[in-house]
Scaffold this motif. Structure first.
Motif, PDB file in Angstrom:
ATOM      1  N   ARG A  67       0.989   4.169  -2.861  1.00 54.16           N
ATOM      2  CA  ARG A  67       0.797   5.600  -2.592  1.00 54.16           C
ATOM      3  C   ARG A  67       1.964   6.415  -3.128  1.00 54.16           C
ATOM      4  NH1 ARG A  67      -0.447   4.903   3.434  1.00 54.16           N
ATOM      5  NH2 ARG A  67      -2.287   3.605   3.284  1.00 54.16           N
ATOM      6  N   GLU A  70       1.701   6.716  -6.856  1.00 52.71           N
ATOM      7  CA  GLU A  70       0.672   7.684  -7.218  1.00 52.71           C
ATOM      8  C   GLU A  70       1.201   9.095  -7.050  1.00 52.71           C
ATOM      9  OE1 GLU A  70      -2.709   6.935  -4.807  1.00 52.71           O
ATOM     10  OE2 GLU A  70      -3.183   5.030  -5.773  1.00 52.71           O
ATOM     11  N   ARG A 113       0.835  -1.209   0.000  1.00 50.88           N
ATOM     12  CA  ARG A 113       0.000   0.000   0.000  1.00 50.88           C
ATOM     13  C   ARG A 113       0.862   1.248   0.000  1.00 50.88           C
ATOM     14  NH1 ARG A 113      -3.920  -2.261   4.637  1.00 50.88           N
ATOM     15  NH2 ARG A 113      -5.092  -3.733   3.350  1.00 50.88           N
ATOM     16  N   ARG A 114       1.922   1.227   0.800  1.00 56.47           N
ATOM     17  CA  ARG A 114       2.808   2.393   0.887  1.00 56.47           C
ATOM     18  C   ARG A 114       3.474   2.653  -0.463  1.00 56.47           C
ATOM     19  NH1 ARG A 114       6.400   1.646   5.703  1.00 56.47           N
ATOM     20  NH2 ARG A 114       4.408   1.857   6.754  1.00 56.47           N
TER      21      ARG A 114
END
Length: 60
Positions: free
Chosen positions: A47, A50, A43-44
């Motif tokens: 992010r 992105e 997830r990190r």
């Protein structure tokens, strides 16, 4: 223990069975923690990617 027809004098075997059960539970808990940490890392990274793509394109 009952399924294996063990009696009270079979304490070394009983202890080894209990040891195996406890070890299995510890390994399962550790695997669960490892999976949770791996998910957090994914997830990190997502992010971060992105954020980088937005920085390169100038979009927010």
């Amino acid at each position: 223990m009952v399924e294996r027809n063990l009696t009270v004098p079979d304490t070394p075997l009983r202890d080894s069975v209990m040891f195996k059960v406890v070890q299995t539970l510890h390994h399962a808990r550790r695997r669960k923690l490892v999976r949770m940490i791996e998910k957090m890392r994914v997830r990190r990274r997502a992010r971060r990617c992105e954020g980088q793509s937005n920085a390169w394109t100038g979009a927010e």
